[in-house]
Motif scaffolding. Structure first.
Motif: not given
Length: 230
Positions: A61-82
C-alpha cells in the motif's frame, strides 16, 4: 548313615546403581527433543507466516514509483502505490494467511497440500513484487488519464524500496510454507471435540403423562385452583 541336609546356594543379585554415588538411570530424551523441536518449528512457522503477510499487505500500500508527466503548463508530479502497479502480492498474502490457518485444520496429505499452497503463495508474492519494482505501466496509465493524452508518458521515473520490502515479506511466507512441509506432520491439529462423528445419538424416551394420584400432582392441582377429587 548320617542325614544330609540341602543347603541353599545363594544366587547372585542383579547389580543396582549405588545410591551413595548419586548415579541415576538415564531417561530417554528422544521424545522430549522431538516435542521441543516441533514446538519451535510451530512457533517459527506461525511467526514467519503472520509477519510476512503483514509486511506484504502494508508495503504493497506504499508508494512504489514516482515521476512527472508533461502538460501544457508544466510537469505534473505523479505517484503509484503497490496496488496500482500489481495487486498480486496483496492477494497472495491473503491466500497465505488462509493457508496458514488451514494447516491446523487438516492432517496427513491435506496438511502437505496446504503447506505447498502456503509456500507457493509466498513465492508468488515475492516474484510479483520483484517484477513490479521496475514497472512503469501504472504511472504511464496515470499520466494518460490525468493529462487526457493517450500517448503521454512519465519522465524522471524513480522507484522506492517498498517493492523489495514486499518481496522480503513474500519470502517470509515462503519460509513458513517450507517449515510446514518439513515439520508440519508433528504439529497439533484443531480439537475435534465439537465435531460430530456421524454416529446416531440415543433417542430420548418419550415423556409420559403425569399420574394425577401422586401427591405432588395433587398439590400442583390445588395451586392451579383445581379440584383434585373431581
Amino acid at each position: 548313615m548320617e542325614d544330609v541336609s540341602a543347603v541353599p546356594v545363594p544366587q547372585p543379585r542383579a547389580r543396582t546403581a549405588d545410591a551413595s554415588s548419586g548415579a541415576a538411570p538415564e531417561a530417554p530424551s528422544g521424545s522430549a527433543s522431538d516435542s521441543t523441536g516441533s514446538r519451535r518449528s510451530l512457533a517459527a512457522g506461525l511467526l514467519l507466516g503472520a509477519a510476512g503477510a503483514t509486511v506484504v499487505l502494508l508495503a504493497s500500500g506504499q508508494t512504489w514509483a514516482e515521476g512527472r508527466a508533461a502538460t501544457g503548463v508544466g510537469a505534473l508530479p505523479l505517484s503509484a502505490d503497490g496496488r496500482d502497479v500489481t495487486g498480486a502480492p496483496a492477494a497472495l498474502a491473503i491466500v497465505g494467511l488462509a493457508a496458514l490457518v488451514a494447516v491446523f485444520a487438516v492432517r496427513g496429505a491435506g496438511r502437505r497440500i496446504v503447506a505447498v499452497l502456503l509456500a507457493l503463495s509466498g513465492l508468488g508474492a515475492a516474484l510479483s513484487a520483484w517484477a513490479g519494482a521496475s514497472d512503469s505501466t501504472a504511472l504511464d496509465e496515470e499520466a494518460a488519464r490525468t493529462t487526457g493524452d493517450a500517448a503521454a508518458t512519465v519522465d524522471a521515473l524513480t522507484h522506492t524500496a517498498w517493492p523489495y520490502v514486499t518481496a522480503a515479506g513474500g519470502l517470509l511466507i515462503l519460509l513458513a510454507g517450507l517449515l510446514a512441509l518439513r515439520f508440519g506432520s508433528r504439529w497439533p491439529t484443531m480439537s475435534g471435540r465439537y465435531e460430530r462423528d456421524g454416529t446416531p445419538r440415543p433417542r430420548k424416551a418419550p415423556r409420559t403423562a403425569p399420574d394425577p394420584d401422586r401427591p405432588e400432582e395433587l398439590w400442583k392441582a390445588l395451586d392451579r385452583g383445581e379440584d383434585p377429587t373431581g
